[in-house]
Scaffold this active site. Structure first.
Site, PDB file in Angstrom:
ATOM      1  N   GLY B 164      -5.412   4.224  -0.545  1.00  0.00           N
ATOM      2  CA  GLY B 164      -5.335   5.156   0.570  1.00  0.00           C
ATOM      3  C   GLY B 164      -6.672   5.381   1.249  1.00  0.00           C
ATOM      4  O   GLY B 164      -6.943   6.453   1.766  1.00  0.00           O
ATOM      5  N   GLU B 200     -13.467  -7.866  -0.202  1.00  0.00           N
ATOM      6  CA  GLU B 200     -12.606  -8.590   0.735  1.00  0.00           C
ATOM      7  C   GLU B 200     -13.329  -8.747   2.067  1.00  0.00           C
ATOM      8  O   GLU B 200     -14.204  -7.964   2.397  1.00  0.00           O
ATOM      9  CB  GLU B 200     -11.327  -7.768   1.021  1.00  0.00           C
ATOM     10  CG  GLU B 200     -10.310  -7.786  -0.090  1.00  0.00           C
ATOM     11  CD  GLU B 200      -9.129  -6.874   0.214  1.00  0.00           C
ATOM     12  OE1 GLU B 200      -9.157  -6.176   1.259  1.00  0.00           O
ATOM     13  OE2 GLU B 200      -8.202  -6.848  -0.595  1.00  0.00           O
ATOM     14  N   PHE B 202     -13.801  -8.114   5.839  1.00  0.00           N
ATOM     15  CA  PHE B 202     -13.508  -6.942   6.642  1.00  0.00           C
ATOM     16  C   PHE B 202     -12.873  -7.405   7.954  1.00  0.00           C
ATOM     17  O   PHE B 202     -13.482  -8.163   8.703  1.00  0.00           O
ATOM     18  CB  PHE B 202     -14.800  -6.154   6.912  1.00  0.00           C
ATOM     19  CG  PHE B 202     -14.574  -4.859   7.620  1.00  0.00           C
ATOM     20  CD1 PHE B 202     -14.240  -3.719   6.904  1.00  0.00           C
ATOM     21  CD2 PHE B 202     -14.677  -4.779   8.996  1.00  0.00           C
ATOM     22  CE1 PHE B 202     -14.032  -2.520   7.544  1.00  0.00           C
ATOM     23  CE2 PHE B 202     -14.464  -3.578   9.656  1.00  0.00           C
ATOM     24  CZ  PHE B 202     -14.145  -2.450   8.921  1.00  0.00           C
ATOM     25  N   HIS B 208      -1.808  -2.432   9.703  1.00  0.00           N
ATOM     26  CA  HIS B 208      -1.338  -2.098   8.370  1.00  0.00           C
ATOM     27  C   HIS B 208       0.184  -2.138   8.403  1.00  0.00           C
ATOM     28  O   HIS B 208       0.825  -1.332   9.073  1.00  0.00           O
ATOM     29  CB  HIS B 208      -1.847  -0.696   8.003  1.00  0.00           C
ATOM     30  CG  HIS B 208      -1.300  -0.182   6.717  1.00  0.00           C
ATOM     31  ND1 HIS B 208      -2.079   0.015   5.610  1.00  0.00           N
ATOM     32  CD2 HIS B 208      -0.045   0.168   6.371  1.00  0.00           C
ATOM     33  CE1 HIS B 208      -1.323   0.466   4.635  1.00  0.00           C
ATOM     34  NE2 HIS B 208      -0.087   0.583   5.068  1.00  0.00           N
ATOM     35  N   ARG B 293       5.909   4.705  -5.522  1.00  0.00           N
ATOM     36  CA  ARG B 293       6.498   6.022  -5.268  1.00  0.00           C
ATOM     37  C   ARG B 293       7.139   5.992  -3.887  1.00  0.00           C
ATOM     38  O   ARG B 293       6.990   5.028  -3.152  1.00  0.00           O
ATOM     39  CB  ARG B 293       5.410   7.084  -5.261  1.00  0.00           C
ATOM     40  CG  ARG B 293       4.266   6.643  -4.330  1.00  0.00           C
ATOM     41  CD  ARG B 293       3.319   7.705  -3.935  1.00  0.00           C
ATOM     42  NE  ARG B 293       2.083   7.156  -3.401  1.00  0.00           N
ATOM     43  CZ  ARG B 293       1.875   6.781  -2.157  1.00  0.00           C
ATOM     44  NH1 ARG B 293       2.849   6.851  -1.269  1.00  0.00           N
ATOM     45  NH2 ARG B 293       0.714   6.304  -1.767  1.00  0.00           N
ATOM     46  N   VAL B 296       5.240   8.939   2.277  1.00  0.00           N
ATOM     47  CA  VAL B 296       5.369   9.988   3.296  1.00  0.00           C
ATOM     48  C   VAL B 296       6.246   9.496   4.453  1.00  0.00           C
ATOM     49  O   VAL B 296       7.088  10.224   4.977  1.00  0.00           O
ATOM     50  CB  VAL B 296       3.974  10.383   3.837  1.00  0.00           C
ATOM     51  CG1 VAL B 296       4.096  11.419   4.950  1.00  0.00           C
ATOM     52  CG2 VAL B 296       3.068  10.879   2.723  1.00  0.00           C
TER      53      VAL B 296
END
Lengths: 180, 456, 456, 180
Positions: B164, B200, B202, B208, B293, B296
């Site tokens: 996150g 990684e 950039f 995303h 999970r 949101v």
């Protein structure tokens, strides 16, 4: 000038019509304090009496403070007046009723045990005098045995929870009378 | 093993959302609340609320023992962790198993393997899923320098235990590697108790994109399409959409297949999300991480598929087979979600807890509001600033955006500042409408202009 | 003639409901508000609100000129009257037509003929629809006595212009007729400006059943099944259900056919309801009246048919054909609605306007809440006491009632007394569960017991 | 004793945090009055400035009243202080700003006409002195011409609405200065 009974009545009415939880007014030595606790947890069939939604304390009296401090605040919880900070295994204290009773509340959700182990004598019984550091019960959280200390001196007036029952955080476990 | 009563081990809008799903499934719900959340909407709408500790999350929402004790003490047979807090802690899944409670989520093992970024990355690589030009876990700064030199700058150092947006450090040149590695390792150790790092390439203009997966205990597994969550500020998602219309269809198909393959390899059960980064300029993509999970942003997927993801979590946990096969999953129209926060965007997004003196939600027009707020609610200062998710569905992206704009215009909030006006400005921005935005567009292009200052 | 912008000439929950339907149909909405409703939910959720007059309904919601002026002044092309206020005033339909506005409802002629109870009764009779053992309009008390003697006592005198329980007088014996006729005529003249009376046999155990009809401008007409509204207090409906499970299926079929026939004879356009009384003891039924508007209880029909009646009103008014044919109308499960009022049932249902300091609605579990209330809303003293309609849908009546009970238990209202607890007691009463209730059951049997007093 | 500036500040803060619309406090000759109008009609693009949501009037001054009257009320509308009852075609009066301005407001929704018929002279113009019974405009409701009377004497300071525009009930049509 001081508050008349009519002023007090209209203040109480205004307060009750509002959504405020607390209101204190000090005018020229006359002090008015109104407070109302929050709604109790919904649907909770808690064994202990939930805090009332009606004004809990209405105090009108002469105060030594001369300054006219007027403030209002609105809390969300049904919290008692600020208690001294306490370690996790020490009970939170709350001033009780007008008769000077004290309450020992649960520091956590968990199971309430009156004895150190099954069959052993109770930590405390009604009528017994306890000191602040005395263990009064265990609140068990998943095999973790939290020894709850009284946090205050007094005489046990009542035990509010059945042995083995689940208690919520903040639930009243014992009511004590002030030691005389 | 049909469920009967669920402990909701969370707060805010997701706690209300889980209570709703429980009611829809005919299950009773008990919400574990901190002292600050006694008078919360979740507590009011659940069948019961139980106070587990003080306002501090450490002694309430993050305390596995108290959560399990509350579940056992109130006679629950299952625990739903929501998102955040304990949702991705394998220890909660283990504690539930130990005490005969159903954990509504994957196994502790799947959480561990999926949640460890380095492990998940290695697994993906072993399955032939692109993981980007990056490294395995780095031994030290010397190795980091060598790998970074090979990839070419800029690169980004990432904590294996992070996620996150947390635990990430950008490195622009070889000289910076040594100092950046030391700092990042130190910070990761502080934040996650785990200092392992990888790195990684950039990507300058990244999108995303993530894929929603559902899997049951009987080997059934489907994806529900993908979401585009490129509209972010400081790695926090502001706006999410489904489907990811700006990404070419062949790439989207590949992402969905890769997500299913990865989850199958994890023996995944329940709702999960596999995140990818798509390099807009080069038209290539790579695996980012697995979220074990509910997300949101799950509602946008619900609105385009008609599948209730939280109800599916409950039925899967109860032992049922998936409610759909892959061929039943049909995407209809476009859905967009915005997160309305109690923050002042004119004050660098400072969170503003306080009394919400008025709260009136818009009605109709393809809108859905997921919220825990009500008029008279006092936002406690202890937790996050999310007030509501406003979600709009429409026949196409333009219609969904217009409907969302109407929804935000008619969301009446008094007492606290919100990000609603900022979000409306984003929804109306030509770059956003044309889908020219990327994960750093808000910070680099939109905000400087919105603030009336010349772009940096 | 597609609509673009609708003036909502009403207040409260139905105004919010109409705004929602407008948004769902992509139409703009303007709500006409009185001064007392400036800060109302309808005003907040509509695209615009316009204040048309003071709190007094006579000078605002009941003033046709002001309503039409507001519609014209804000550029609306249609007027939705809701229910109550001007909804069944043919003069509004005429004024709309005169000013080029679409009235969302039937023609002035259909309102007039359907709304006049004596005319509608004669029309029904001419179609062979049972109208009960009663009379045409009575010339005088002498004729009334003769007719009543023929029917047998008790009978009920009804005002031709009355409705909803207003303008009704029960007569138990021949000696009472003369005085009752004089009084009822006088009262009807005072209340409705029309003293014409007719009379009917008084049914001891009556069920109130009504049929929802939709008709378009192209001759299309369907019924959406029936509703049972037998749970009343002083002729005011408390609880409504669909379908009317306690009524034998052959009777329900006959009622639906009669309703369609009657509306066809009225050249009806839009949503309308035909009310019937079913004599439980004798298994016979008769026509009662036509309501030429959307009903308060329309949601139960929406929930069992899946058809949005208010959206259908809008599309029909815009000139569209009906969205369904009769064969498409399939009833699924059972739905029950309760009306939650701001009244104190312990104080003879005294209305209690005031500040609603907290308002939290239940979530999930087949529930729908139609309301205009929000936390911080001050209920003005000028209008009715309806706070919300709580509606539950379930696979069968028992499930729907259980879900409704859960909904009422979790509707948090602070600041004003409500009828919610009373309604929960009704939902749980064995007589109600077993469907032994009838239109006077609440007053005669339930309330005396509920009050703890011996039944009268 | 009188209110200190700190008291006043805390009162204003408390008031702003509350949902109250009005609050007046008189303590020993010091009077504090806070009021806030209701939210303006949502989405209304009314030509006239809608009432502000910020406190409209904050007056702190010496009052002749000796009694400490404390009251609070919460209104829903943005109504001005109670005006004398007026017939339908007479404008409602509202006390205006601190400079003694008066307002004539629309008695109804309708169209605003400054002249008895097109091309005719205005009923009133800026600078003109009017008496309570003088007609100042027409508000037309569906061909019904409502002659609006000033209801008060004063000098027209401004006309707030364009000729022919729709006005809402209660919308300010004219601002008058008190006749000196």
């Amino acid at each position: 000038m001081s508050l008349t009974p009519e002023d007090v009545q209209s203040l109480i009415a205004a307060f009750e019509a509002s959504e405020w939880d607390e209101m204190t007014l000090s005018v020229d030595g006359t002090q008015l304090a109104l407070s109302r606790s929050g709604r109790p947890p919904a649907g909770a069939a808690a064994p202990a009496a939930p805090p009332s939604t009606a004004p809990e304390t209405v105090v009108v009296g002469q105060s030594g403070a001369a300054a006219g401090a007027i403030g209002g605040s609105r809390g969300t919880g049904g919290a008692a007046p600020p208690a001294p900070p306490s370690p996790d295994t020490t009970a939170t204290l709350g001033d009780g009723t007008a008769e000077g009773a004290l309450r020992i509340t649960a520091p956590s959700v968990g199971l309430f045990w009156r004895s150190p182990q099954p069959g052993a004598p109770h930590f405390v019984d009604v009528g017994q005098t306890v000191g602040p550091d005395d263990t009064v019960c265990i609140v068990e959280v998943m095999k973790l045995m939290n020894h709850v200390q009284a946090g205050i001196a007094g005489v046990v007036r009542s035990v509010e929870v059945e042995n083995g029952a689940m208690v919520e955080h903040g639930q009243v476990l014992f009511v004590l009378d002030r030691a005389s | 093993m049909t469920l009967r009563q669920v402990l909701v081990a969370n707060r805010g809008e997701i706690a209300v959302r889980v209570v709703r799903a429980c009611a829809d499934e005919g299950l009773r719900s008990v919400v574990a609340v901190s002292e600050a959340d006694r008078v919360s909407r979740a507590a009011l709408v659940a069948d019961r609320a139980v106070c587990i500790g003080p306002a501090s999350a450490t002694d309430s929402y993050l305390d596995i023992g108290r959560v399990v004790a509350a579940a056992l003490g109130t006679g629950c047979d299952a625990v739903h962790p929501g998102y955040g807090f304990l949702a991705e802690r394998p220890e909660l899944a283990e504690a539930c198993a130990e005490h005969g409670l159903v954990f509504i989520g994957p196994s502790a093992d799947a959480i561990r393997r999926g949640g460890d970024k380095a492990v998940a990355r290695e697994l993906a690589e072993s399955l032939g899923i692109p993981v980007g030009e990056g490294s395995a876990t780095l031994a030290d700064a010397v190795q980091a320098r060598a790998v970074a030199d090979g990839i070419g700058y800029p690169v980004v150092l990432k904590a294996a235990a992070g996620g996150g947006g947390r635990g990430m450090v950008r490195v622009d040149s070889g000289e910076q590697v040594s100092e950046a590695f030391a700092r990042a390792t130190h910070e990761a150790r502080q934040a996650f108790g785990d200092g392992r790092m990888y790195l990684e390439r950039f990507i300058t203009r990244a999108r995303h994109v993530e894929v929603q997966v559902l899997a049951d205990r009987h080997g059934g597994i489907v994806h529900l399409g993908e979401r585009d969550c490129s509209t972010q500020r400081r790695y926090q998602k502001l706006i999410e959409e489904a489907p990811a219309r700006a990404v070419p269809e062949d790439i989207r198909r590949d992402l969905c297949a890769a997500a299913v393959e990865l989850c199958r390899a994890l023996d995944y059960v329940g709702a999960g999300t596999v995140e990818f980064v798509v390099d807009v300029d080069r038209g290539i993509w790579s695996f980012l991480e697995v979220n074990t999970r509910v997300q949101v942003e799950h509602p946008v997927t619900e609105m385009v598929t008609g599948i209730d993801i939280v109800r599916a979590q409950l039925t899967i946990a109860g032992g049922d087979k998936l409610p759909v096969q892959q061929s039943d999953v049909v995407l209809r129209g476009h859905a967009v979600e915005v997160r309305v926060n109690a923050e002042d965007p004119r004050q660098d997004f400072a969170p503003a807890p306080g009394l919400v003196s008025r709260w009136v939600e818009p009605v109709g027009g393809g809108l859905r509001i997921d919220t825990h707020v009500f008029g008279g609610y006092r936002i406690p200062p202890h937790y996050d600033s999310l007030l509501a998710k406003v979600i709009a569905h429409g026949p196409d992206r333009e219609a969904a955006l217009d409907r969302l704009d109407r929804g935000l215009a008619h969301l009446v909030v008094e007492g606290v500042p919100t990000t609603a006006e900022l979000l409306r400005a984003v929804l109306g921005a030509p770059d956003f409408r044309a889908e020219h935005h990327h994960t750093r567009w808000i910070e680099q292009e939109f905000l400087p202009e919105w603030r009336g200052a010349p772009a940096a």
